[in-house]
Design an enzyme around this catalytic site. Structure first.
Site, short mmCIF file in Angstrom:
data_model
loop_
_atom_site.label_atom_id
_atom_site.label_comp_id
_atom_site.label_asym_id
_atom_site.label_seq_id
_atom_site.Cartn_x
_atom_site.Cartn_y
_atom_site.Cartn_z
N CYS A 41 -11.31 3.75 3.46
CA CYS A 41 -10.45 2.81 2.75
C CYS A 41 -10.24 3.25 1.30
CB CYS A 41 -11.12 1.43 2.79
SG CYS A 41 -10.18 0.12 1.99
N CYS B 204 -14.82 -3.01 1.54
CA CYS B 204 -13.60 -2.87 0.75
C CYS B 204 -12.81 -4.18 0.79
CB CYS B 204 -12.76 -1.72 1.29
SG CYS B 204 -11.23 -1.44 0.39
N SER C 240 0.80 -1.23 0.00
CA SER C 240 0.00 0.00 0.00
C SER C 240 0.83 1.27 0.00
CB SER C 240 -0.90 0.02 1.23
OG SER C 240 -0.13 0.11 2.42
N ASP D 187 3.07 -1.24 7.37
CA ASP D 187 2.59 -2.59 7.69
C ASP D 187 2.78 -3.55 6.52
OD1 ASP D 187 1.79 -1.88 10.27
OD2 ASP D 187 -0.19 -1.24 9.60
#
Length: 376
Positions: A204, A108, A9, A13
Site C-alpha cells: 500500500c 494503512c 489515487s 476505481d
C-alpha cells in the site's frame, strides 16, 4: 448538500467512485495522498523504478489531476509520509524481524486513510470520506459493513480494523457494482488516463517491489539452514527466515530431491532465534495444518461477539470463508476453533470475522495449534 473528501489515487476505481458520488448529488473534493518517499526512505534494493525519470507516485498524481479536471472537481494533495513510516511501515519491519508475516494494507487503512486523512476531512468541514474500496456500508442502527457485490474484488478483509466511528464517516461508492462495470463507466466517460490502467499491486502506497530485495534495505540478510521438519535433515539454505511465509512454495531453491519429496516443499515453521526455516513435503502434509488459533489486536466494528459464537473467518485475502467457533481467552485475545483443519494459517496475518456477508471486525493471528500442540 453533503460534502465528501475523496481519496483519488490515480487509478480507475477511485476515478469511477468520484463520478458516482457526483451523480448521487454529493459536493466532492478530491485528495491525492503521497505517503512514501523512496529516496528519503532508502528504498533502493528491489525497486524497479528507482532509475525512472518520473516516480510512479508522480505519474499517479498526474493521472489523478486529469480525472479531476475532466470531471470538473477540485483536487488537493496531502503528504502523510511521516505518519505512514511511524504507524504502518515501522510496524511491518518489526513484525518481519520477529518472523511474523504482517499485512500492511490493513494498517494503512486504519492509520492513514481512516486516520490523519479522516481527521483532515473532519477538521475542514467534510461530512464523509470516500475511496475506491469494494465494500458496502449498510445504514441503520448500528451502521454495518458488508461484503461488496463483486466478491472477487471485495476488500472488507483490508477494512477489518476500522472502528464504528470510522465506518460511520465513510462512503463506499463501488459497493454495488462489479469491476467490469467500473471499466465500462471509465470508457464511457473517456477517462483516458486511468480507464485501461492496470490495478495497483504490491505494498500500500509503496507499489511493486522485489519483496525479498526490498526488505534487505531494512533487515540484514542472514543465511541459514532449510530443514525437513519430518526428520531434521538439512535440505537447503535460506537467505533469512523473515523473507518467507508459512505455506510458501516458490523461491525456496530446493531441488534434486526424488521420491515423496518431489511433491514440492512448503514452508511449515520459522525459528527466528536459531535462524532455521522448516519445510514440509507436499501440500497435504499435516505439518501445514492447524485446527485452532489465537487472535489478538482485536477490533469489533459493532460490539464484541459473544463467546461461543459460530461465525466465519477468513485468514487470507480471497480465501474462502471458514466456519469457526469463537471463544475468549481474556478481554484482549480470542481462540478460534475451526470446523475443519486449515492449511497455512500464518501468524501476523489478519483473521477477519464474518456473519454471512456482514464483516464483524477481526484481529491478528498470534499462534496456531493442531491437536492442542503449538504449530508455529
Amino acid at each position: 448538500m453533503k460534502k465528501v473528501l475523496l481519496g483519488l489515487s490515480g487509478g480507475v476505481d477511485s476515478a469511477v467512485a468520484l463520478y458516482l458520488l457526483k451523480k448521487d448529488g454529493y459536493d466532492v473534493t478530491c485528495c491525492f495522498m503521497r505517503n512514501w518517499d523512496a529516496l528519503a526512505n532508502n528504498d533502493y534494493l528491489g525497486n524497479p523504478t528507482i532509475g525512472n525519470s518520473q516516480c510512479p507516485q508522480e505519474k499517479d498524481w498526474d493521472d489523478a489531476k486529469k480525472v479531476a479536471e475532466l470531471l470538473k472537481t477540485p483536487i488537493i494533495r496531502l503528504d502523510f509520509i511521516k505518519e505512514y513510516w511511524d504507524d504502518v511501515f515501522s510496524y511491518l519491519i518489526r513484525e518481519y524481524e520477529v518472523g511474523r508475516t504482517p499485512n500492511p494494507d490493513i494498517f494503512c487503512n486504519k492509520y492513514i486513510k481512516f486516520g490523519p486523512f479522516l481527521k483532515y476531512a473532519k477538521e475542514n468541514g467534510f461530512d464523509y470520506i470516500a475511496m475506491g474500496h469494494y465494500a458496502k456500508r449498510i445504514e441503520g442502527e448500528p451502521v454495518k459493513m458488508m461484503k461488496a457485490v463483486d466478491r472477487n474484488k471485495d476488500q472488507t478483509y483490508f477494512l477489518s480494523q476500522i472502528d464504528y466511528e470510522q465506518l460511520s464517516s465513510c462512503l463506499f461508492p463501488l459497493g454495488d457494482i462489479k469491476k467490469e462495470e467500473v471499466r465500462r463507466i471509465a470508457h464511457e466517460l473517456n477517462l483516458s488516463s486511468v480507464m485501461d490502467k492496470k490495478d495497483s499491486t504490491g505494498i500500500c502506497f509503496i507499489g511493486e517491489r522485489n519483496f525479498r530485495e526490498f526488505l534487505k534495505n531494512y533487515i540484514p540478510a542472514k543465511k541459514g539452514d532449510i530443514v525437513d521438519i519430518e526428520n531434521n535433515r538439512v535440505v537447503g539454505r535460506h537467505d533469512g527466515v523473515m523473507y518467507y511465509t508459512i505455506g510458501q512454495r516458490k523461491g525456496l531453491g530446493i531441488g534434486g530431491i526424488s521420491g515423496e519429496e518431489a511433491k514440492g516443499w512448503f514452508v511449515a515453521k520459522k525459528d527466528v532465534k536459531k535462524n532455521i526455516l522448516f519445510v514440509a513435503s507436499g501440500d497435504d502434509s499435516a505439518y501445514l495444518l492447524s485446527d485452532s488459533c489465537t487472535v489478538d489486536t482485536l477490533n469489533f466494528i459493532n460490539g464484541k461477539i459473544p463467546s461461543g459464537s459460530h461465525i466465519q473467518a477468513k485468514f487470507r485475502y480471497r480465501q474462502q470463508d471458514n466456519n469457526v467457533t469463537l471463544y475468549y481467552d481474556n478481554d484482549e485475545q480470542v481462540r478460534l476453533v475451526y470446523d475443519e483443519p486449515i492449511k497455512a494459517v500464518t501468524p501476523g496475518q489478519a483473521a477477519v470475522f464474518y456473519l454471512d456477508d456482514i464483516c464483524l471486525g477481526g484481529g491478528l493471528i498470534k499462534n496456531t495449534y493442531y491437536k492442542d500442540k503449538l504449530v508455529n
